[in-house]
Design an enzyme around this catalytic site. Structure first.
Site, PDB file in Angstrom:
ATOM      1  N   GLU A  13       0.842  -1.191   0.000  1.00 21.57           N
ATOM      2  CA  GLU A  13       0.000   0.000   0.000  1.00 21.57           C
ATOM      3  C   GLU A  13       0.877   1.242   0.000  1.00 21.57           C
ATOM      4  O   GLU A  13       0.386   2.350   0.161  1.00 21.57           O
ATOM      5  CB  GLU A  13      -0.918   0.007   1.210  1.00 21.57           C
ATOM      6  CG  GLU A  13      -0.172   0.019   2.542  1.00 21.57           C
ATOM      7  CD  GLU A  13      -1.007   0.688   3.619  1.00 21.57           C
ATOM      8  OE1 GLU A  13      -2.088   0.179   3.893  1.00 21.57           O
ATOM      9  OE2 GLU A  13      -0.563   1.716   4.153  1.00 21.57           O
TER      10      GLU A  13
ATOM     11  N   CYS B  98      -3.117  -4.674   3.922  1.00 23.02           N
ATOM     12  CA  CYS B  98      -2.036  -5.528   4.421  1.00 23.02           C
ATOM     13  C   CYS B  98      -1.999  -6.921   3.793  1.00 23.02           C
ATOM     14  O   CYS B  98      -1.142  -7.732   4.161  1.00 23.02           O
ATOM     15  CB  CYS B  98      -2.124  -5.655   5.935  1.00 23.02           C
ATOM     16  SG  CYS B  98      -1.832  -4.102   6.786  1.00 23.02           S
TER      17      CYS B  98
ATOM     18  N   HIS C 218      -1.660 -12.498  10.457  1.00 23.50           N
ATOM     19  CA  HIS C 218      -1.323 -11.090  10.238  1.00 23.50           C
ATOM     20  C   HIS C 218      -1.141 -10.417  11.592  1.00 23.50           C
ATOM     21  O   HIS C 218      -1.883 -10.698  12.540  1.00 23.50           O
ATOM     22  CB  HIS C 218      -2.400 -10.383   9.422  1.00 23.50           C
ATOM     23  CG  HIS C 218      -2.124  -8.912   9.294  1.00 23.50           C
ATOM     24  ND1 HIS C 218      -0.964  -8.437   8.745  1.00 23.50           N
ATOM     25  CD2 HIS C 218      -2.833  -7.825   9.693  1.00 23.50           C
ATOM     26  CE1 HIS C 218      -0.969  -7.118   8.801  1.00 23.50           C
ATOM     27  NE2 HIS C 218      -2.098  -6.720   9.370  1.00 23.50           N
TER      28      HIS C 218
END
Lengths: 131, 391, 348
Positions: free
Chosen positions: C81, C113, C236
């Site tokens: 990003e 992400c 994550h």
């Protein structure tokens, strides 16, 4: 913006694409125009390993336009494994870490930002070897 | 050089104060320098000037002016004279003088004016570093943020490594330069410094510190080169240009077999000495490209004045003082007279003319008759050597 | 989901910048040092680093481990990003730096992400379909955060490169994957805005937890396996707490996630986070070990993968620096240097 000027240099700048003299074995990077008496066959492309050692270094505190954000930064003459001696910045190191003869390895980093409406120029730098 | 070619003489030499001339332009400085040179030869009619050579390294970048040949010729009223600008970075003046001398020797003109002029203080700082870095290989070196000072620093650290010196060994060069400049009314820094002060100075491009780095400043100098016929009509001592030579090296530092060997400095000095039928031992006073001690060290050793690795020791023993074996920077050199980039070579000649005519005051080298001036463009990419003999 | 031709990772590489800022140092500026911090420290890109440069190094490490030439790659894809250009691919710069053939697919992915795992799934499909033998899938970010925002403590920099190839050459086979996405705007950055916006606590339960749990449970169900069937797990890691909490909810132990839990030391490397955790886990895994990985990207979605380590890992692992080597070379900077380097000073 010098777009074409930087674009021409990509292979050498990005990945140390150099050349070797078929007759003498001399290695150089970046490639150089042909000298009198040479032909396109005189030099063959050679991708350099990126490993070398510091021949000499200096940390610059008065720097050219466009490099202010990086200052102070170390520059060096690096003797590459293949024999060529090249000028580049050192990165990821402090002055106290450095000494002549120290092994370094090539990384590709931002060399200079030509401005919000210009290109980012990437190229080789050297740093202490990450084991 | 053909030995039968005619002799050329310096018949006038003048300069402006080196400094931060914020109120003055490039043209204004240049005009004063030319007028000062002509003031030494009131007998000379300016209409005899057949050629004007302008030496300047940074005009476009720092003074936003091109076509400096006619521009600066006109500034001194020399309108209509063939005029051209010569750029060879810091060697510009030496190359221009070489061209002027050749033109006079060849009979192309009887009188040529060489102007070295540089205007720095309109911009300064980062553009100046960028401008000076143009003397290096822009693609292979400049793009990496390397400065000219940085290149000398690389050579200094390597030299220290190879010959076992510490930074302190270079102190005699700025100390000598400042001691001499203190007695020169036209110098930028008219004060002495001590080795202790040098040792404590802030780093600029390690191992080079502020007191081992010249300050680039504004200045203009001019010399008048004339044929023997004209020189002989003038009264007083004559300064003969006994030899001039330009040599070059690859601009890429890493492409040199031995970066600590300034090949062009040696080649040009040898050629100039050979023209003059003189040897290194005949040289009594020198002006070198000495913005940093290391530059003077490498030039002295490359030319053969000293063995490799010994110049700092010789300097510490007094060899570069006005009474030493190789008196250097008697007007302050680049370090203390001020570094005028492409104009440096003419300032050198102005000082050596003073020496050869016995007018150098407190820094006079006794009995000086043979003088050598050498300028370098970049780190010895171009070297121009001039040998002057007092008659 | 499984490709028709079995695939796996034939190489992997991680990159973490050398610089760190302690969360306490950020707290010193904004809360007078009081209040809890979500991580110990975060990685900070040096002034000459960005998503492209970090991707290059991670990918060079992956190529070195794989022992193939860059010219053999069929695609180089970068999920991020924080691509340095809004328009102009990072992928082409990285490709040229690696020295690939120009006859490849290259480009950039964006999914907050999980942009890197998007590239991984696409790489599996490309190799699995036989369109290419080798695909470089990279997740890399130099994450932005508004000064003083909660994200400033965690938004960090790092990259991971996974080289997808045929399973018979793999150092870890990828046995199956699932993807789960919904339109859940928990975190976003509008075009032309320098810093992202986020929904504070909304980023937790309805976003991170629901999405990861959905993908992870579905993959376990598809495989007919339970958390205890896996040697390791990676989730994550936007901070230290979330991955530990989601692991616990799903039934994974602290020991299973320990090798891949990098966020306490380096913060949230965004697109690099889950993939770097996988790389760090591969750094310690043995042949036969199984690894369960679930990414998360705001907006929102998760990709879950089940991997099995092969014998090939042992000889390839040491061909490039381990994650631990990058973590060990940490140099801490203060907030002022951080502000200078990440562009938070107005330079005029």
């Amino acid at each position: 913006m010098d777009i074409a000027r930087h674009w021409r240099g990509h292979p050498a700048r990005y990945r140390l694409q150099g050349e070797r003299n078929r007759n003498t074995g001399e290695v150089r990077v970046p490639p150089h125009p042909l000298a009198l008496g040479e032909t396109p066959d005189t030099w063959e492309p050679l991708k350099l390993s990126g490993r070398g050692e510091i021949y000499s270094f200096s940390v610059l505190r008065q720097v050219p336009e466009g490099y202010e954000l990086f200052a102070p930064y170390p520059i060096a003459l690096v003797r590459l494994e293949e024999g060529a001696l090249i000028t580049a910045q050192l990165t990821d190191c402090a002055e106290a870490d450095l000494e002549i003869g120290m092994p370094v390895e090539m990384v590709t980093r931002q060399l200079v930002d030509t401005g919000a409406d210009g290109v980012l120029v990437y190229g080789y730098k050297f740093r202490p070897v990450v084991q | 050089m053909n030995k039968t070619s005619a002799n050329a003489y310096i018949i006038g030499a003048g300069a402006t104060q080196v400094g931060e001339h914020f109120v003055r332009s490039l043209a204004d400085l240049s005009s004063e320098a030319v007028r000062n040179a002509f003031a030494q030869v009131p007998q000379l009619d300016a209409r005899h000037v057949g050629m004007v050579y302008v030496a300047n390294a940074l005009g476009e970048m720092m003074a936003s002016q091109g076509q400096l040949g006619p521009y600066l010729a006109a500034a001194a009223g020399l309108v209509g004279v063939p005029a051209l600008r010569i750029e060879a970075a810091g060697a510009s003046s030496g190359v221009a003088l070489h061209q002027a001398v050749q033109a006079v020797q060849a009979g192309a003109c009887a009188v040529a004016v060489v102007i070295g002029a540089e205007k720095i203080t309109d911009r300064l700082d980062a553009p100046l570093e960028a401008g000076l870095a143009l003397a290096a290989d822009a693609e292979a070196e400049g793009i990496h943020g390397v400065t000219l000072t940085g290149q000398w620093a690389l050579l200094m650290r390597r030299y220290m490594h190879e010959h076992g010196y510490s930074m302190d060994a270079f102190a005699p060069f700025p100390v000598n330069a400042h001691a001499n400049a203190a007695k020169n009314a036209q110098a930028l820094y008219r004060f002495a410094i001590s080795a202790d002060k040098y040792r404590k100075a802030n780093p600029i491009a390690s191992p080079l510190n502020m007191l081992d780095c010249s300050t680039v400043a504004d200045g203009a100098a001019a010399v008048i080169v004339a044929s023997e016929a004209i020189a002989r009509e003038l009264p007083g001592p004559r300064i003969r240009v006994a030899g001039t030579s330009v040599a070059t090296d690859t601009p890429t530092l890493g492409a040199r077999r031995d970066p600590l060997d300034l090949v062009a400095a040696r080649t040009s000095a040898q050629a100039a000495l050979s023209q003059a039928q003189l040897s290194l031992q005949d040289v009594q006073v020198l002006e070198l490209c000495d913005p940093h001690g290391i530059a003077a060290v490498l030039a002295l050793e490359s030319m053969g004045f000293y063995e490799r690795g010994t110049a700092p020791r010789e300097a510490a023993d007094g060899a570069i003082s006005p009474t030493g074996r190789t008196p250097l920077a008697t007007a302050g050199g680049y370090k203390a007279r001020g570094d005028v980039a492409g104009a440096s070579g003419i300032y050198q000649v102005v000082e050596l003319v003073r020496q050869l005519t016995g007018k150098a005051g407190p820094t006079q080298v006794a009995g000086a008759r043979v003088a050598l001036a050498q300028v370098l463009g970049g780190v010895g990419v171009t070297a121009a050597t001039t040998l002057l003999v007092g008659e | 989901m499984k490709p028709s031709r079995p695939v796996g990772l034939i190489g992997y590489g991680v990159y973490v910048p050398r610089y760190r800022i302690a969360a306490k140092e950020i707290a010193r500026i904004w809360t007078d040092g009081h209040g809890p911090v979500p991580v110990e420290a975060k990685s900070v890109p040096g002034p000459d680093e960005d998503t492209v440069t970090m991707s290059i190094e991670a990918a060079r490490n992956a190529l070195a481990r794989a022992g193939i030439r860059a010219e053999q790659l069929g695609a180089v894809w970068i999920g991020s990003e924080s691509h340095p250009y809004s328009v102009k691919p990072s992928g082409t710069i990285v490709s040229e730096a690696l020295g690939t053939s120009p006859w490849i697919s290259s480009g950039d992915w964006e999914f907050a992400c999980k942009a890197g795992s998007e590239a991984l799934t696409a790489g599996m499909a490309m190799v699995g379909s036989g369109m290419a033998d080798y695909v470089m899938a990279i997740g890399a970010d130099t994450a932005q955060s508004r000064p003083g925002d909660a994200l400033e403590y965690t938004a960090s920099a790092g990259a991971a490169a996974l080289l997808v190839g045929p399973a018979d050459q793999a150092l870890a086979t990828i046995d199956a994957t699932v993807s789960f996405v919904t339109d859940t705007p928990d975190f976003f950055r509008r075009a032309e805005r320098p810093y992202p916006s986020h929904g504070n606590r909304f980023t937790g339960e309805p976003a991170y937890f629901r999405t990861i749990q959905s993908a992870a449970k579905r993959l376990l169900d598809d495989l007919g396996r339970t958390p205890s069937d896996f040697t390791y797990a990676v989730f994550h890691q936007p901070n230290a707490k979330f991955p530990q909490a989601v692991a616990k909810r799903l039934g994974f132990s602290d020991a299973q996630i320990a090798p891949g839990l990098l966020s306490p030391q380096i913060g949230n490397t965004y697109s690099g986070a889950a993939l770097s955790g996988l790389c760090a886990t591969l750094d310690v895994a043995k042949p036969g070990d199984t690894i369960f990985v679930t990414s998360y990207g705001s907006g929102a979605g998760s990709d879950a993968y089940a991997l099995t380590v092969t014998e090939a890992l042992l000889e390839r692992r040491e061909r490039a620096p381990l994650a631990a080597a990058y973590l060990a070379r940490s140099v801490f900077i203060d907030y002022a240097v951080y502000a200078k380097w990440v562009g938070k000073l107005v330079m005029g």
